[in-house]
Design a protein around this motif. Structure first.
Motif, PDB file in Angstrom:
ATOM      1  N   UNK A  75     -36.714  39.731  29.803  1.00  0.00           N
ATOM      2  CA  UNK A  75     -37.373  39.210  28.602  1.00  0.00           C
ATOM      3  C   UNK A  75     -37.416  37.690  28.669  1.00  0.00           C
ATOM      4  N   UNK A  76     -36.303  37.069  29.101  1.00  0.00           N
ATOM      5  CA  UNK A  76     -36.325  35.626  29.278  1.00  0.00           C
ATOM      6  C   UNK A  76     -37.271  35.277  30.422  1.00  0.00           C
ATOM      7  N   UNK A  77     -38.098  34.289  30.179  1.00  0.00           N
ATOM      8  CA  UNK A  77     -39.190  33.834  31.052  1.00  0.00           C
ATOM      9  C   UNK A  77     -40.428  34.723  30.963  1.00  0.00           C
ATOM     10  N   UNK A  78     -40.397  35.795  30.165  1.00  0.00           N
ATOM     11  CA  UNK A  78     -41.613  36.605  30.020  1.00  0.00           C
ATOM     12  C   UNK A  78     -42.698  35.837  29.271  1.00  0.00           C
ATOM     13  N   UNK A  88     -45.873  38.163  37.229  1.00  0.00           N
ATOM     14  CA  UNK A  88     -45.076  39.273  36.713  1.00  0.00           C
ATOM     15  C   UNK A  88     -44.015  39.670  37.736  1.00  0.00           C
ATOM     16  N   UNK A  89     -44.368  39.590  39.007  1.00  0.00           N
ATOM     17  CA  UNK A  89     -43.420  39.958  40.061  1.00  0.00           C
ATOM     18  C   UNK A  89     -42.205  39.041  40.056  1.00  0.00           C
ATOM     19  N   UNK A  90     -42.392  37.781  39.675  1.00  0.00           N
ATOM     20  CA  UNK A  90     -41.293  36.818  39.719  1.00  0.00           C
ATOM     21  C   UNK A  90     -40.255  37.054  38.635  1.00  0.00           C
ATOM     22  N   UNK A  91     -40.599  37.844  37.609  1.00  0.00           N
ATOM     23  CA  UNK A  91     -39.619  38.139  36.550  1.00  0.00           C
ATOM     24  C   UNK A  91     -39.157  39.600  36.604  1.00  0.00           C
ATOM     25  N   UNK A 166     -45.690  46.197  27.721  1.00  0.00           N
ATOM     26  CA  UNK A 166     -46.123  45.478  26.525  1.00  0.00           C
ATOM     27  C   UNK A 166     -46.399  44.001  26.828  1.00  0.00           C
ATOM     28  N   UNK A 167     -45.633  43.425  27.737  1.00  0.00           N
ATOM     29  CA  UNK A 167     -45.849  42.032  28.112  1.00  0.00           C
ATOM     30  C   UNK A 167     -47.203  41.868  28.773  1.00  0.00           C
ATOM     31  N   UNK A 201     -43.466  31.538  22.447  1.00  0.00           N
ATOM     32  CA  UNK A 201     -44.637  32.372  22.722  1.00  0.00           C
ATOM     33  C   UNK A 201     -45.887  31.779  22.089  1.00  0.00           C
ATOM     34  N   UNK A 202     -45.768  31.315  20.862  1.00  0.00           N
ATOM     35  CA  UNK A 202     -46.907  30.658  20.210  1.00  0.00           C
ATOM     36  C   UNK A 202     -47.356  29.445  21.032  1.00  0.00           C
TER      37      UNK A 202
END
Length: 426
Positions: A75-78, A88-91, A166-167, A201-202
């Protein structure tokens, strides 16, 4: 403050005793079966605890990690993925090195905990016995805390508060917007996972719109809270980088959130209807179902723990770390979960191998990216005190900081990410 790098991350967040050369075992257990530790949940809390118990006990403890997924997306860095700063692969990380550390991986869903028999029941009916159980189930979402919201509605109005599909959905919807389209965020009430997260996120939404050259689009935050984490520096950054694009509404402005309509993209408040081409609803949260069903949570929906050990106040054979726990002054974050897991792992190893334990110490820092090379942070050190985990030496970014400080914060956050995923997954 000490600069955080991959090299010194373990020292700041709590370090393996074997890593610093300290003997941790009182002696071999002759002809005795190994004590059994079962860990539920393969995130920052669970995977960290499993690895540390396995390696710090020098193989004297049998460790099993139950996690249905074979890959874990942080979740962190998403939010940085949503903003286009990360792939996406990096997280996303696998459990290969966790298994190499001597942890038995069980990729199945833990259905329930039989506290009387000290067994975890899997979805298929199999039972895994334990001498100590550590549970890191994360959060469940209270979909009905926002009238009209549901799991089905989340496929249209994504929450993206559990990283994964969801991300990706949220990022896809963001990238499909046209100039003039409005984004609406329904922010969560306290307590919730990652206090600065909605506002980072905003910032990432605004960054994407600005990068595309959109001048007509706006972002509205409808917040049930009267204030939020790092608010002065966020709002200063929004005005600097995205002037006029972001509007934050507290309850005195919107007069209460009445509900959402996924079909029309509408959010109803006491003030009226706000419509978005993209609506990001982040509902209220509670501890994962498995600990609630096991009677480990109280009326708050979260689990009371002993502040010096992360041991459940309901069952002395069970430890609860991460978002599901009531951790005093510590926020619900990946850094917190990792720090708490190391304390719990130390206590479990000490209890099962008659070896030495040390006073609990915890730490946390949360970084938030506002714009390229403009990163802000908040954090503290923590220790048991006054019947809870109590903060000390707290810090938070200030307004009017230099560009060099903010740029260094971002570099520091990247170093931290690399360090913590190595610490969690090996």
């Amino acid at each position: 403050m000490t600069k955080i790098t991959r090299r010194n991350f373990g020292l700041l967040a709590g370090v393996s005793l074997t890593a610093i050369g300290m003997p941790i075992l009182a002696g071999p257990a002759f002809a005795q079966a190994k004590p059994r530790v079962v860990v539920i949940g393969g995130g920052p809390g669970g995977a960290t605890a499993a690895r540390y118990i396995a390696k710090d006990s020098n193989g004297a403890v049998d460790v099993t990690l139950i996690e249905p997924l074979k890959e874990f997306t942080t979740c962190f860095f998403s939010n940085l993925y949503v903003g286009g700063f990360r792939s996406f692969e990096s997280i996303t990380h696998n459990y290969d090195n966790v298994a190499k550390a001597g942890v038995k991986m069980v990729h199945s869903m833990a259905a329930s905990i039989d506290r009387d028999k000290k067994e975890v029941v899997l979805a298929g009916g199999e039972r895994i016995p334990y001498d100590r159980l550590l549970v890191a189930p994360g959060i469940d979402l209270k979909y009905d805390s926002v009238p009209g919201y549901s799991e089905e509605a989340a496929e249209i109005m994504p929450h993206a508060w559990k990283a994964g599909p969801q991300t990706k959905l949220l990022a896809d919807k963001l990238n499909a917007l046209k100039d003039g389209d409005q984004i609406v965020m329904v922010a969560p009430p306290n307590p919730y996972r990652c206090p600065p997260g909605p506002y980072e996120r905003v910032s990432m939404f605004a960054h994407v719109l600005k990068k595309k050259g959109f001048t007509k689009s706006r972002i509205v935050i409808i917040d049930p809270k009267p204030s939020f984490s790092k608010q002065p520096v966020f709002m200063e950054g929004w005005e600097k980088h995205y002037p006029g694009m972001i509007q934050w509404q507290d309850p005195t402005i919107h007069s209460g959130i009445k509900g959402v309509n996924a079909k029309t993209g509408e959010v109803e408040t006491g003030f009226g209807i706000t419509k978005g081409a993209l609506v990001n609803v982040i509902p209220a949260q509670m501890a994962g179902r498995i600990v609630r069903d096991a009677g480990l949570a109280n009326q708050s929906g979260y689990c009371p723990i002993d502040e010096a050990s992360m041991k459940s106040k309901v069952d002395p054979n069970i430890f609860i770390v991460g978002d599901a726990s009531i951790a005093g002054d510590m926020p619900k974050s990946g850094f917190s979960a990792n720090s708490q897991a190391k304390v719990a792992a130390m206590i479990i190893r000490a209890e099962l191998t008659q070896s030495r334990a040390f006073p609990a110490r915890y730490s946390n820092t949360c970084w938030s990216l506002i714009a390229p090379d403009d990163d802000i942070k908040v954090g503290a050190s923590y220790a048991p005190g006054d019947g809870k985990i109590k903060s000390s030496d707290g810090f938070v970014s200030k307004t009017e900081e230099s560009a060099d400080i903010r740029k260094q914060n971002y570099k520091e956050s990247v170093d931290w990410y690399n360090g913590i995923v190595s610490d969690i997954f090996g």
